[in-house]
Write a protein that holds these residues in place. Structure first.
Motif, short mmCIF file in Angstrom:
data_model
loop_
_atom_site.label_atom_id
_atom_site.label_comp_id
_atom_site.label_asym_id
_atom_site.label_seq_id
_atom_site.Cartn_x
_atom_site.Cartn_y
_atom_site.Cartn_z
N GLU A 261 58.79 36.92 81.79
CA GLU A 261 58.27 37.93 82.72
C GLU A 261 59.36 38.36 83.70
OE1 GLU A 261 53.67 37.38 83.38
OE2 GLU A 261 54.70 35.70 84.32
N ALA A 262 59.11 39.49 84.36
CA ALA A 262 60.09 40.01 85.32
C ALA A 262 59.85 39.40 86.69
CB ALA A 262 60.02 41.52 85.39
N ALA A 263 60.85 38.68 87.21
CA ALA A 263 60.73 38.09 88.54
C ALA A 263 61.22 39.03 89.63
CB ALA A 263 61.49 36.77 88.60
N GLY A 264 61.65 40.23 89.25
CA GLY A 264 62.05 41.24 90.23
C GLY A 264 63.07 40.71 91.22
N GLU A 265 62.73 40.79 92.49
CA GLU A 265 63.63 40.28 93.53
C GLU A 265 63.42 38.79 93.80
OE1 GLU A 265 63.16 42.93 96.87
OE2 GLU A 265 63.87 44.65 95.70
N GLY A 266 62.68 38.14 92.92
CA GLY A 266 62.42 36.71 93.07
C GLY A 266 60.93 36.46 93.08
N ILE A 267 60.53 35.38 92.44
CA ILE A 267 59.12 35.12 92.23
C ILE A 267 58.37 34.89 93.55
CG2 ILE A 267 59.18 32.59 91.93
CD1 ILE A 267 57.85 34.36 89.09
N GLU A 268 59.11 34.45 94.59
CA GLU A 268 58.47 34.21 95.89
C GLU A 268 58.53 35.44 96.79
OE1 GLU A 268 56.86 31.52 96.20
OE2 GLU A 268 57.73 30.36 94.56
N SER A 269 59.15 36.52 96.28
CA SER A 269 59.47 37.65 97.16
C SER A 269 58.33 38.63 97.36
CB SER A 269 60.65 38.43 96.56
OG SER A 269 60.22 39.12 95.39
N GLN A 270 57.24 38.52 96.60
CA GLN A 270 56.17 39.52 96.58
C GLN A 270 56.60 40.77 95.83
OE1 GLN A 270 53.09 38.84 98.24
NE2 GLN A 270 53.95 36.86 98.79
N ARG A 271 57.88 40.87 95.48
CA ARG A 271 58.34 42.05 94.74
C ARG A 271 58.78 41.63 93.34
NH1 ARG A 271 59.45 46.87 96.39
NH2 ARG A 271 61.54 47.00 95.55
N HIS A 272 57.76 41.47 92.47
CA HIS A 272 58.03 41.04 91.11
C HIS A 272 56.90 41.55 90.22
CE1 HIS A 272 54.81 38.08 91.40
NE2 HIS A 272 55.27 37.79 92.61
N ALA A 273 56.96 41.21 88.93
CA ALA A 273 55.89 41.63 88.02
C ALA A 273 55.47 40.46 87.13
CB ALA A 273 56.36 42.82 87.17
N ALA A 274 55.50 39.25 87.69
CA ALA A 274 55.21 38.04 86.92
C ALA A 274 53.72 37.71 86.99
CB ALA A 274 56.06 36.88 87.43
N SER A 275 52.92 38.38 86.15
CA SER A 275 51.46 38.26 86.21
C SER A 275 50.96 36.88 85.83
CB SER A 275 50.79 39.28 85.29
OG SER A 275 51.53 40.46 85.22
N ILE A 276 51.60 36.26 84.85
CA ILE A 276 51.13 34.94 84.42
C ILE A 276 51.55 33.89 85.44
CG2 ILE A 276 51.38 33.13 82.67
CD1 ILE A 276 51.38 35.31 80.55
N ALA A 277 52.80 33.96 85.90
CA ALA A 277 53.29 32.96 86.86
C ALA A 277 52.54 33.04 88.19
CB ALA A 277 54.79 33.14 87.08
N MET A 278 52.27 34.25 88.66
CA MET A 278 51.78 34.41 90.03
C MET A 278 50.39 35.07 90.12
SD MET A 278 54.29 33.00 91.59
CE MET A 278 54.19 33.36 93.34
N GLY A 279 49.79 35.44 88.99
CA GLY A 279 48.53 36.17 89.03
C GLY A 279 47.31 35.27 88.86
N ARG A 280 46.14 35.91 88.96
CA ARG A 280 44.87 35.23 88.71
C ARG A 280 44.08 36.05 87.71
NH1 ARG A 280 44.29 35.83 93.96
NH2 ARG A 280 42.35 36.99 93.69
N SER A 281 43.15 35.39 87.02
CA SER A 281 42.30 36.08 86.06
C SER A 281 41.47 37.15 86.75
CB SER A 281 41.39 35.04 85.38
OG SER A 281 40.43 35.71 84.61
N GLY A 282 41.38 38.31 86.11
CA GLY A 282 40.58 39.41 86.66
C GLY A 282 40.38 40.49 85.60
N VAL A 283 39.76 41.60 86.00
CA VAL A 283 39.44 42.66 85.04
C VAL A 283 40.10 43.97 85.47
CG1 VAL A 283 37.60 44.08 84.07
CG2 VAL A 283 37.28 41.61 84.30
N LEU A 284 40.93 44.51 84.59
CA LEU A 284 41.58 45.81 84.82
C LEU A 284 41.83 46.48 83.48
CD1 LEU A 284 43.08 47.73 86.92
CD2 LEU A 284 45.17 46.54 86.25
N HIS A 285 41.74 47.81 83.47
CA HIS A 285 42.07 48.58 82.27
C HIS A 285 41.34 48.08 81.03
CE1 HIS A 285 45.98 49.90 84.43
NE2 HIS A 285 44.98 50.72 84.68
N GLY A 286 40.07 47.71 81.22
CA GLY A 286 39.24 47.41 80.05
C GLY A 286 39.30 46.00 79.54
#
Lengths: 399, 268
Positions: A261-286
């Motif tokens: 996954e993309a850690a962007g400016e760092g996984i702790e930075s709030q500016r990344h795209a690491a959905s599995i590392a930092m996300g939670r289960s939810g519903v979007l786009h079907g």
């Protein structure tokens, strides 16, 4: 084909996937599913798909041993699956060709798609021109700004590029707008989703169209000591190139699988795209999957140097493969990806897409911990020409 | 008896369609939402649909998207929505309120917790746009036990098999989406076609049927009222509520508009 790794009848991979859409889209999705099941069983349709992959897309793509990169990494032999050599320069075309043939067989006359980096938009515009179909691409205004060349390519191919200004004006908003357009013009329009996300049957269908990548690697790795690679690495935005590579190997447990996954400016930075590392289960786009979201369930903006990985979710099958532990999900930041972009360019004369550079960066690290007789396959999912403006701007050069 | 069921029995006995305005919680402002709801009731609203903002509302057109964006930027959460409802209930214990939104925020709160809290706050129904009956096998029965009616959508694309499925789980009323499209869509109503769709739905369900999506003026509302049991107005009202800064003026304008609709829809 591999029963344990198939979704259930409603498109669930474990707790993930499913079909979470407004009622207006339910019947069209059922119609799509029925048409796709026919496509899967029809020797004629499968033949048309295989023939297009060979003669239009340029498959099979080579599995190339990167000797100088392997030497640099100092460990396992690194092999590159050269999806960058395909027509339009990325793996996206595999899925676009498959779905466009399906759309045509359903009598649809208009293709719509969302795009972030523009690669899927270009692939969809390309197949629309190839089959003589009308084409509309939804793209966030921020992405239009950073991917001007691809926008022009789409227009040259005859597509209408529709700027999306709502929300964060990036890929997720383009997907929202494509779904709104689809609801409105459902009779003659086919929504060509670009990744293994969205409502059932898209995640399964896109995976199946992309699994030609892994099937070829399986054939191409017969001569390896084990008859297959020891490890494989691919980048993950929605995750279509990764699942395409991994799927035929899911039951071969001896192959270690890594999604980056993309850690962007760092996984702790709030500016990344690491959905599995930092996300939670939810519903979007079907579909239900891991999402980057606020505590209250609002979707948040993501960041990556690579527009193709800049998405707050991930395909539901990846969410499930993470939970069951079959695939290891890791992350690489902007700087590491950029360094690998330059390294591959200089050491092998191959300029990778910034998306693929995330996979390369992790592969270099992984190879160093492996033995010289071991093999590691990296999905070089796209070529880097589209990214040279991003790279030069980053380094303070105006082209 | 559930307030929605009761109110729809009353309007049916009176021989008229119920008027249902939609507004977004927190728009035009958090403090003014409950006051706006009272103004709508004063104007003749029979039932109120209260929108819960979501960052990615795929079924909504630009007007409601923008309202959701404004509400979120004011910090509206599900707790805020329920606080607004509690405030409304202090002065109005009889007008039914239907909550409308998207699934994700509710899942993050925990849907059981949300259903319980909604009932406590005084909600009577819940419509989740992106939750089809196939994915609601646990949630709908739980809601029914709590007397929070699960309101279901039927669309122009819905076929006979799906309608049977929906008819089996729908409570309160059926929300018929008048158009292949999103909320606030500008389109020509084909009243004959709409009427035959409503009649087709009536053959499968015995609960009232409402029409929404694109009911943007009094003329359309009056026509819909002749074929349906409820008429839902959303985007046109949301746009009106956002059109001026002065709260007193805005609420009075909204109230007047609802009165006008109410009159043409045949209220005595």
């Amino acid at each position: 084909m591999i029963s344990m790794f198939e979704p259930d009848a409603k498109g669930h991979f474990g707790n993930y996937g499913g079909r979470f859409v407004p009622e207006t889209l339910m019947a069209p999705l059922q119609e799509l599913e029925t048409a796709y099941r026919h496509f899967q069983r029809s020797p004629e349709m499968q033949g048309a798909f295989r023939s297009a992959l060979a003669h239009y897309v340029g498959r099979p793509s080579p599995l190339y041993e990167a000797r100088r990169l392997s030497e640099y990494a100092g460990g396992a032999r690194i092999l590159l699956k050269r999806e960058d050599l395909l027509h339009t320069g990325a793996h996206k075309i595999n899925n676009a060709v498959g779905q466009a043939l399906l759309a045509k067989s359903m009598g649809k006359t208009r293709l719509i798609a969302e795009t972030g980096a523009g690669q899927h938009g270009v692939a969809t515009s390309t197949v629309a021109a190839w089959l003589g179909m009308e084409c509309c691409i939804f793209m966030g205004t921020r992405d239009i700004e950073r991917q001007k060349v691809n926008v022009y390519r789409m227009r040259l191919l005859g597509a209408q590029v529709i700027p999306v200004t709502s929300g964060s004006a990036t890929l997720k908003d383009a997907m929202n707008e494509a779904m709104r357009d689809w609801v409105t013009q459902i009779d003659h329009t086919y929504y060509l989703v670009g990744t293994v996300a969205g409502p059932h049957p898209y995640p399964e269908m896109v995976r199946n169209f992309q699994s030609v990548i892994g099937e070829e690697v399986r054939d191409q790795s017969q001569i390896m000591p084990l008859g297959h690679p020891d490890a494989m690495v691919a980048c993950i935005g929605g995750g279509s190139n990764a699942i395409g590579l991994f799927y035929p190997f899911l039951e071969t447990k001896a192959v270690a699988l890594y999604g980056v996954e993309a850690a962007g400016e760092g996984i702790e930075s709030q500016r990344h795209a690491a959905s599995i590392a930092m996300g939670r289960s939810g519903v979007l786009h079907g579909n239900r999957t891991y999402l980057l979201q606020t505590e209250g369930g609002q979707i948040i903006e993501t960041h990556s140097i690579s527009a193709g990985l800049d998405y707050p979710g991930v395909g539901p099958e990846h969410a499930w493969l993470h939970d069951v532990g079959r695939v290891h999900y890791v992350s690489i930041d902007d700087e590491e990806a950029l360094a690998s972009f330059h390294r591959l360019t200089r050491l092998e004369g191959i300029m990778p897409a910034l998306e693929s550079a995330h996979a390369l960066a992790y592969a270099e690290r992984l190879a160093a911990d492996m033995a010289p007789h071991q093999t590691l396959v990296v999905n070089l999912s796209g070529r880097g020409d589209k990214d040279i403006t991003t790279v030069s701007t980053r380094e303070g050069l105006e082209l | 008896m559930n307030r929605i069921t009761k109110r729809l029995q009353e309007t049916r006995s009176a021989g008229r369609a119920a008027l249902v305005p939609y507004l977004m919680a927190g728009d035009p402002g958090i403090a003014s939402t409950a006051r706006a709801m009272h103004a709508l009731v004063e104007g003749g609203a029979d039932l109120i649909e209260l929108g819960m903002p979501f960052s990615d509302p795929i079924a909504d057109g630009p007007v409601i998207q923008a309202a959701a964006g404004r509400a979120l930027s004011r910090g509206v959460s599900l707790d805020t929505v329920l606080d607004i409802l509690v405030e409304f209930r202090i002065h109005d214990s009889s007008t039914p309120v239907l909550l409308m939104g998207y699934l994700n925020p509710i899942e993050q709160m925990g849907w059981r917790r949300f259903v319980d809290a909604s009932v406590d706050a005084g909600a009577d129904g819940l419509l989740l746009v992106d939750l089809p009956p196939e994915e609601a096998e646990e949630m709908y029965p739980y809601m029914q036990n709590c007397d929070l009616l699960p309101i279901s959508l039927v669309a122009p694309t819905t076929d006979e098999n799906r309608l049977r499925l929906i008819a089996g789980v729908a409570r309160g009323f059926i929300y018929y989406i008048a158009v292949k499209g999103i909320t606030g869509a500008a389109h020509d109503f084909d009243m004959n076609q709409l009427q035959s769709r409503i009649e087709w739905i009536r053959r499968h369900v015995d609960i009232p049927i409402g029409i929404g999506f694109g009911v943007r003026n009094a003329d359309i509302a009056a026509q819909c009222a002749r074929v349906a049991d409820l008429v839902i107005v959303g985007s046109a009202l949301v746009e009106l509520l956002a059109s001026q800064k002065d709260e007193t003026v805005v609420l009075q304008t909204a109230q007047n508009w609802i009165s006008e609709l109410s009159l043409v829809m045949g209220r005595e």
